[in-house]
Design a protein around this motif. Structure first.
Motif, PDB file in Angstrom:
ATOM      1  N   LEU A  30       0.830  -1.210   0.000  1.00  0.00           N
ATOM      2  CA  LEU A  30       0.000   0.000   0.000  1.00  0.00           C
ATOM      3  C   LEU A  30       0.862   1.258   0.000  1.00  0.00           C
ATOM      4  CD1 LEU A  30      -2.858   1.208   0.191  1.00  0.00           C
ATOM      5  CD2 LEU A  30      -2.558   1.171   2.673  1.00  0.00           C
ATOM      6  N   LEU A  31       1.896   1.292   0.817  1.00  0.00           N
ATOM      7  CA  LEU A  31       2.789   2.449   0.857  1.00  0.00           C
ATOM      8  C   LEU A  31       3.505   2.646  -0.470  1.00  0.00           C
ATOM      9  CD1 LEU A  31       4.292   2.097   4.433  1.00  0.00           C
ATOM     10  CD2 LEU A  31       2.751   3.882   3.630  1.00  0.00           C
ATOM     11  N   GLN A  32       3.911   1.564  -1.116  1.00  0.00           N
ATOM     12  CA  GLN A  32       4.571   1.672  -2.413  1.00  0.00           C
ATOM     13  C   GLN A  32       3.619   2.193  -3.480  1.00  0.00           C
ATOM     14  OE1 GLN A  32       6.433  -2.022  -3.428  1.00  0.00           O
ATOM     15  NE2 GLN A  32       7.741  -2.006  -1.624  1.00  0.00           N
ATOM     16  N   MET A  33       2.355   1.768  -3.445  1.00  0.00           N
ATOM     17  CA  MET A  33       1.378   2.264  -4.404  1.00  0.00           C
ATOM     18  C   MET A  33       1.112   3.755  -4.205  1.00  0.00           C
ATOM     19  SD  MET A  33      -1.297  -0.966  -4.854  1.00  0.00           S
ATOM     20  CE  MET A  33      -2.477  -0.179  -3.859  1.00  0.00           C
ATOM     21  N   VAL A  34       1.023   4.186  -2.966  1.00  0.00           N
ATOM     22  CA  VAL A  34       0.818   5.609  -2.679  1.00  0.00           C
ATOM     23  C   VAL A  34       2.017   6.420  -3.136  1.00  0.00           C
ATOM     24  CG1 VAL A  34       0.587   7.289  -0.807  1.00  0.00           C
ATOM     25  CG2 VAL A  34      -0.808   5.226  -0.806  1.00  0.00           C
ATOM     26  N   TYR A  35       3.217   5.926  -2.908  1.00  0.00           N
ATOM     27  CA  TYR A  35       4.428   6.617  -3.346  1.00  0.00           C
ATOM     28  C   TYR A  35       4.464   6.719  -4.870  1.00  0.00           C
ATOM     29  CZ  TYR A  35       9.344   7.711  -4.047  1.00  0.00           C
ATOM     30  OH  TYR A  35      10.506   8.290  -4.450  1.00  0.00           O
ATOM     31  N   PHE A  36       4.151   5.628  -5.560  1.00  0.00           N
ATOM     32  CA  PHE A  36       4.138   5.635  -7.019  1.00  0.00           C
ATOM     33  C   PHE A  36       3.087   6.604  -7.546  1.00  0.00           C
ATOM     34  CE2 PHE A  36       2.698   3.779 -11.104  1.00  0.00           C
ATOM     35  CZ  PHE A  36       3.879   3.931 -11.810  1.00  0.00           C
ATOM     36  N   GLY A  37       1.918   6.629  -6.914  1.00  0.00           N
ATOM     37  CA  GLY A  37       0.867   7.571  -7.308  1.00  0.00           C
ATOM     38  C   GLY A  37       1.288   9.012  -7.111  1.00  0.00           C
ATOM     39  N   SER A  38       1.968   9.297  -6.026  1.00  0.00           N
ATOM     40  CA  SER A  38       2.408  10.666  -5.791  1.00  0.00           C
ATOM     41  C   SER A  38       3.467  11.092  -6.804  1.00  0.00           C
ATOM     42  CB  SER A  38       2.933  10.835  -4.365  1.00  0.00           C
ATOM     43  OG  SER A  38       4.115  10.091  -4.179  1.00  0.00           O
ATOM     44  N   VAL A  39       4.330  10.163  -7.219  1.00  0.00           N
ATOM     45  CA  VAL A  39       5.313  10.468  -8.261  1.00  0.00           C
ATOM     46  C   VAL A  39       4.608  10.744  -9.583  1.00  0.00           C
ATOM     47  CG1 VAL A  39       7.193   9.503  -9.649  1.00  0.00           C
ATOM     48  CG2 VAL A  39       7.224   9.265  -7.164  1.00  0.00           C
ATOM     49  N   LEU A  40       3.583   9.951  -9.906  1.00  0.00           N
ATOM     50  CA  LEU A  40       2.825  10.193 -11.131  1.00  0.00           C
ATOM     51  C   LEU A  40       2.136  11.551 -11.107  1.00  0.00           C
ATOM     52  CD1 LEU A  40       1.191   6.746 -11.928  1.00  0.00           C
ATOM     53  CD2 LEU A  40       3.106   7.856 -13.070  1.00  0.00           C
ATOM     54  N   VAL A  41       1.585  11.942  -9.974  1.00  0.00           N
ATOM     55  CA  VAL A  41       0.943  13.251  -9.852  1.00  0.00           C
ATOM     56  C   VAL A  41       1.961  14.366 -10.034  1.00  0.00           C
ATOM     57  CG1 VAL A  41      -0.215  14.814  -8.222  1.00  0.00           C
ATOM     58  CG2 VAL A  41      -1.002  12.465  -8.467  1.00  0.00           C
ATOM     59  N   LEU A  42       3.140  14.221  -9.452  1.00  0.00           N
ATOM     60  CA  LEU A  42       4.174  15.242  -9.615  1.00  0.00           C
ATOM     61  C   LEU A  42       4.605  15.364 -11.074  1.00  0.00           C
ATOM     62  CD1 LEU A  42       6.400  14.621  -6.478  1.00  0.00           C
ATOM     63  CD2 LEU A  42       4.970  16.609  -6.938  1.00  0.00           C
ATOM     64  N   ILE A  43       4.739  14.241 -11.771  1.00  0.00           N
ATOM     65  CA  ILE A  43       5.105  14.276 -13.188  1.00  0.00           C
ATOM     66  C   ILE A  43       3.996  14.934 -13.998  1.00  0.00           C
ATOM     67  CG2 ILE A  43       5.523  12.829 -15.218  1.00  0.00           C
ATOM     68  CD1 ILE A  43       6.940  10.869 -13.311  1.00  0.00           C
ATOM     69  N   TRP A  44       2.751  14.594 -13.711  1.00  0.00           N
ATOM     70  CA  TRP A  44       1.612  15.168 -14.427  1.00  0.00           C
ATOM     71  C   TRP A  44       1.536  16.672 -14.212  1.00  0.00           C
ATOM     72  CZ3 TRP A  44      -3.176  16.947 -12.232  1.00  0.00           C
ATOM     73  CH2 TRP A  44      -4.145  17.263 -13.190  1.00  0.00           C
ATOM     74  N   ARG A  45       1.732  17.107 -12.955  1.00  0.00           N
ATOM     75  CA  ARG A  45       1.678  18.544 -12.670  1.00  0.00           C
ATOM     76  C   ARG A  45       2.831  19.298 -13.323  1.00  0.00           C
ATOM     77  NH1 ARG A  45       0.877  19.138  -6.378  1.00  0.00           N
ATOM     78  NH2 ARG A  45       1.662  21.194  -6.914  1.00  0.00           N
ATOM     79  N   SER A  46       4.001  18.699 -13.409  1.00  0.00           N
ATOM     80  CA  SER A  46       5.111  19.381 -14.056  1.00  0.00           C
ATOM     81  C   SER A  46       4.856  19.493 -15.555  1.00  0.00           C
ATOM     82  CB  SER A  46       6.430  18.675 -13.781  1.00  0.00           C
ATOM     83  OG  SER A  46       6.479  17.445 -14.454  1.00  0.00           O
ATOM     84  N   GLY A  47       4.206  18.510 -16.143  1.00  0.00           N
ATOM     85  CA  GLY A  47       3.856  18.581 -17.558  1.00  0.00           C
ATOM     86  C   GLY A  47       2.814  19.656 -17.830  1.00  0.00           C
ATOM     87  N   CYS A  48       1.848  19.804 -16.925  1.00  0.00           N
ATOM     88  CA  CYS A  48       0.843  20.844 -17.073  1.00  0.00           C
ATOM     89  C   CYS A  48       1.455  22.229 -16.922  1.00  0.00           C
ATOM     90  CB  CYS A  48      -0.279  20.653 -16.053  1.00  0.00           C
ATOM     91  SG  CYS A  48      -1.303  19.216 -16.368  1.00  0.00           S
ATOM     92  N   ALA A  49       2.442  22.368 -16.085  1.00  0.00           N
ATOM     93  CA  ALA A  49       3.087  23.669 -15.880  1.00  0.00           C
ATOM     94  C   ALA A  49       3.869  24.081 -17.126  1.00  0.00           C
ATOM     95  CB  ALA A  49       4.022  23.619 -14.675  1.00  0.00           C
ATOM     96  N   CYS A  50       4.455  23.106 -17.826  1.00  0.00           N
ATOM     97  CA  CYS A  50       5.202  23.427 -19.053  1.00  0.00           C
ATOM     98  C   CYS A  50       4.253  23.845 -20.172  1.00  0.00           C
ATOM     99  CB  CYS A  50       6.024  22.227 -19.506  1.00  0.00           C
ATOM    100  SG  CYS A  50       7.399  21.852 -18.414  1.00  0.00           S
ATOM    101  N   ILE A  51       3.097  23.230 -20.246  1.00  0.00           N
ATOM    102  CA  ILE A  51       2.123  23.565 -21.292  1.00  0.00           C
ATOM    103  C   ILE A  51       1.540  24.953 -21.048  1.00  0.00           C
ATOM    104  CG2 ILE A  51      -0.130  22.926 -22.251  1.00  0.00           C
ATOM    105  CD1 ILE A  51       0.643  20.011 -21.718  1.00  0.00           C
ATOM    106  N   ALA A  52       1.326  25.321 -19.769  1.00  0.00           N
ATOM    107  CA  ALA A  52       0.732  26.604 -19.431  1.00  0.00           C
ATOM    108  C   ALA A  52       1.683  27.765 -19.734  1.00  0.00           C
ATOM    109  CB  ALA A  52       0.338  26.638 -17.974  1.00  0.00           C
ATOM    110  N   ASP A  53       2.991  27.525 -19.759  1.00  0.00           N
ATOM    111  CA  ASP A  53       3.951  28.605 -20.013  1.00  0.00           C
ATOM    112  C   ASP A  53       4.015  29.026 -21.418  1.00  0.00           C
ATOM    113  OD1 ASP A  53       4.628  28.793 -17.391  1.00  0.00           O
ATOM    114  OD2 ASP A  53       6.367  27.489 -17.543  1.00  0.00           O
TER     115      ASP A  53
END
Length: 64
Positions: free
Chosen positions: A41-64
């Motif tokens: 469960l902890l590994q799945m939460v960690y992996f999900g948080s990494v995916l969210v961080l990658i997704w948010r960084s991609g959205c920030a690049c598109i918005a610029d």
């Protein structure tokens, strides 16, 4: 968060979980299964948080 701090916290949570389950049930097999489930469960939460961080960084690049 530094990786060594993350590893120590992960170990602390898993050891705490194992101790609590063992004292509650007095069953070593149940303790092992519950600790492995908590680890998964902890590994799945960690992996999900990494995916969210990658997704948010991609959205920030598109918005610029």
């Amino acid at each position: 968060m530094h990786f060594i701090i993350f590893c120590r916290l992960l170990g602390l949570v898993l050891c705490g979980n194992a101790v609590i389950v063992y004292f509650a049930s007095h069953s070593i097999p149940l303790t092992i299964v519950t600790t492995l489930a908590c680890s998964l469960l902890l590994q799945m939460v960690y992996f999900g948080s990494v995916l969210v961080l990658i997704w948010r960084s991609g959205c920030a690049c598109i918005a610029d």
